[in-house]
Motif scaffolding. Structure first.
Motif, short mmCIF file in Angstrom:
data_model
loop_
_atom_site.label_atom_id
_atom_site.label_comp_id
_atom_site.label_asym_id
_atom_site.label_seq_id
_atom_site.Cartn_x
_atom_site.Cartn_y
_atom_site.Cartn_z
N ALA A 80 0.83 -1.20 0.00
CA ALA A 80 0.00 0.00 0.00
C ALA A 80 0.87 1.25 0.00
O ALA A 80 0.57 2.24 -0.69
N ILE A 81 1.95 1.22 0.75
CA ILE A 81 2.88 2.36 0.79
C ILE A 81 3.53 2.56 -0.57
O ILE A 81 3.66 3.69 -1.06
N ASP A 82 3.95 1.46 -1.21
CA ASP A 82 4.56 1.56 -2.54
C ASP A 82 3.60 2.24 -3.53
O ASP A 82 4.01 3.10 -4.32
N LEU A 83 2.34 1.85 -3.49
CA LEU A 83 1.35 2.45 -4.37
C LEU A 83 1.16 3.93 -4.05
O LEU A 83 1.08 4.77 -4.96
N ALA A 84 1.08 4.25 -2.76
CA ALA A 84 0.86 5.65 -2.35
C ALA A 84 2.01 6.54 -2.80
O ALA A 84 1.81 7.70 -3.17
N MET A 85 3.23 6.01 -2.79
CA MET A 85 4.38 6.80 -3.23
C MET A 85 4.27 7.17 -4.71
O MET A 85 4.87 8.14 -5.16
N GLU A 86 3.49 6.40 -5.45
CA GLU A 86 3.26 6.68 -6.87
C GLU A 86 1.90 7.37 -7.08
O GLU A 86 1.42 7.47 -8.21
N ASP A 87 1.29 7.81 -5.97
CA ASP A 87 -0.04 8.43 -6.02
C ASP A 87 -1.08 7.49 -6.61
O ASP A 87 -1.99 7.92 -7.34
N ARG A 88 -0.94 6.22 -6.29
CA ARG A 88 -1.93 5.23 -6.71
C ARG A 88 -2.61 4.69 -5.47
O ARG A 88 -1.96 4.25 -4.53
N PHE A 89 -3.93 4.73 -5.48
CA PHE A 89 -4.70 4.31 -4.31
C PHE A 89 -5.78 3.33 -4.77
O PHE A 89 -6.93 3.69 -4.95
N ASP A 90 -5.33 2.08 -5.00
CA ASP A 90 -6.21 1.07 -5.61
C ASP A 90 -6.49 -0.11 -4.69
O ASP A 90 -6.99 -1.13 -5.15
N LEU A 91 -6.15 0.00 -3.42
CA LEU A 91 -6.25 -1.15 -2.53
C LEU A 91 -7.66 -1.71 -2.45
O LEU A 91 -7.87 -2.92 -2.50
N ASP A 92 -8.64 -0.83 -2.29
CA ASP A 92 -10.02 -1.29 -2.12
C ASP A 92 -10.49 -2.07 -3.34
O ASP A 92 -11.19 -3.08 -3.22
N LYS A 93 -10.07 -1.63 -4.53
CA LYS A 93 -10.43 -2.33 -5.76
C LYS A 93 -9.84 -3.75 -5.76
O LYS A 93 -10.47 -4.70 -6.22
N ILE A 94 -8.62 -3.87 -5.22
CA ILE A 94 -7.96 -5.17 -5.18
C ILE A 94 -8.65 -6.09 -4.17
O ILE A 94 -9.05 -7.21 -4.48
#
Length: 313
Positions: A80-94
């Motif tokens: 989740a942190i890796d995604l956030a560093m790229e401004d990607r917030f897709d956890l809920d979809k996953i």
């Protein structure tokens, strides 16, 4: 400097996000260079404005996941942190995609964007190649999807196969009957089935021949109808074996072919059938090639680092 207070739904949701002894909070602090003060379900974040905004979005995303009764482990927090560093917030979809529930009641879901793409591809295509390193869930998720197809009456049988390359597919010299000879090479497939269905149910389905587990050599000459077929360790197929397998597929069937092209064990430097299909079968409708990476590794966090180290060597 900017400050923001985040109020999580409950103390229990906060506990799931913070981790044991606030380990996840410390990881978020170190990654984004912010200061975090947590009391109960309230979180105070202080730091550079952009970083504070990212962390606030990250907590919002983690909160959505935790509300759905997900206990976030260390690897999932890191992802989740890796995604956030790229401004990607897709956890809920996953994590909202429940593929199957195990016999013990555990919900099986994808854990990375790569895994989500892999699962969606299996749903939408008749032949899918899953290519990537160890630990990315290629085999396990394919087996789970096969079980789901069986219990929802999409197929009548599950057929799981691997090339028994360690024995050169010449099993006659080994002691025991056929099943005893091949079981060691097929054990990962059994393990995945046992986890999803339980040993008793798996053994019943094996006896009824609704599930079949066999070496690749035993697929020759057959037509596999109404089946979900998985070819595992496909990097150890020759070109001829791969063609033989792919042309076994009958009507109302689906095939998933998995492998890691960096771990080819074929003798005499023979070309891997899995490597070759990447060029031969491109742009054919109904066939999809999915590439998983070290970012999709869901084993111990050190496995990802080991893979990265080997790639650099």
């Amino acid at each position: 400097m900017a400050q923001k207070e985040i109020v999580l739904t409950t103390n229990e949701i906060a506990r799931r996000i913070f981790g044991q002894q606030d380990k996840s909070l410390k990881l978020i602090e170190d990654t984004f260079d912010v200061d975090i003060l947590a009391r109960g379900n309230r979180v105070q974040v202080e730091g550079e404005e952009e970083e504070v905004k990212r962390v606030a979005k990250l907590f919002s995303e983690l909160s959505k996941v935790a509300i759905n009764n997900n206990n976030l482990d260390e690897r999932e927090i890191e992802y989740a942190i890796d995604l956030a560093m790229e401004d990607r917030f897709d956890l809920d979809k996953i994590y909202s995609d429940v593929i199957q529930v195990t016999y013990k009641g555990k919900k099986i879901k994808p854990k990375t964007l790569g895994q989500k793409k892999y699962i969606d591809s299996i749903r939408n295509h008749d032949i899918v190649f899953g290519i990537g390193p160890a630990g990315t869930g290629k085999t396990y998720l394919a087996v789970v999807m096969a079980v789901n197809a069986l219990v929802t009456n999409q197929v009548r049988r599950i057929i799981l196969t691997r090339p028994a390359i360690e024995a050169g597919e010449n099993l006659g010299f080994l002691p025991g009957d056929l099943q005893e000879k091949v079981d060691p090479y097929l054990r990962p497939l059994y393990d995945a089935l046992y986890e999803v269905l339980g040993p008793k149910k798996v053994n019943e389905l094996l006896e009824q021949e609704i599930i079949e587990i066999a070496p690749l050599a035993y697929m020759r000459g057959r037509t596999l109808k109404d089946s979900f077929v998985i070819l595992d360790e496909a990097q150890n197929t020759t070109s001829a074996q791969m063609k033989m397998f792919l042309t076994r597929l009958g009507v109302d069937s689906k095939a998933v072919i998995n492998g890691d092209i960096t771990q080819v064990d074929l003798p005499n430097r023979k070309a891997s059938g899995l490597s070759q299909v990447r060029k031969i079968l491109t742009d054919i409708e109904g066939i999809e090639l999915i590439y998983l990476t070290n970012r999709d590794v869901v084993r111990h966090r050190l496995v990802q680092k080991i893979i990265e180290a080997y790639e650099r060597s």
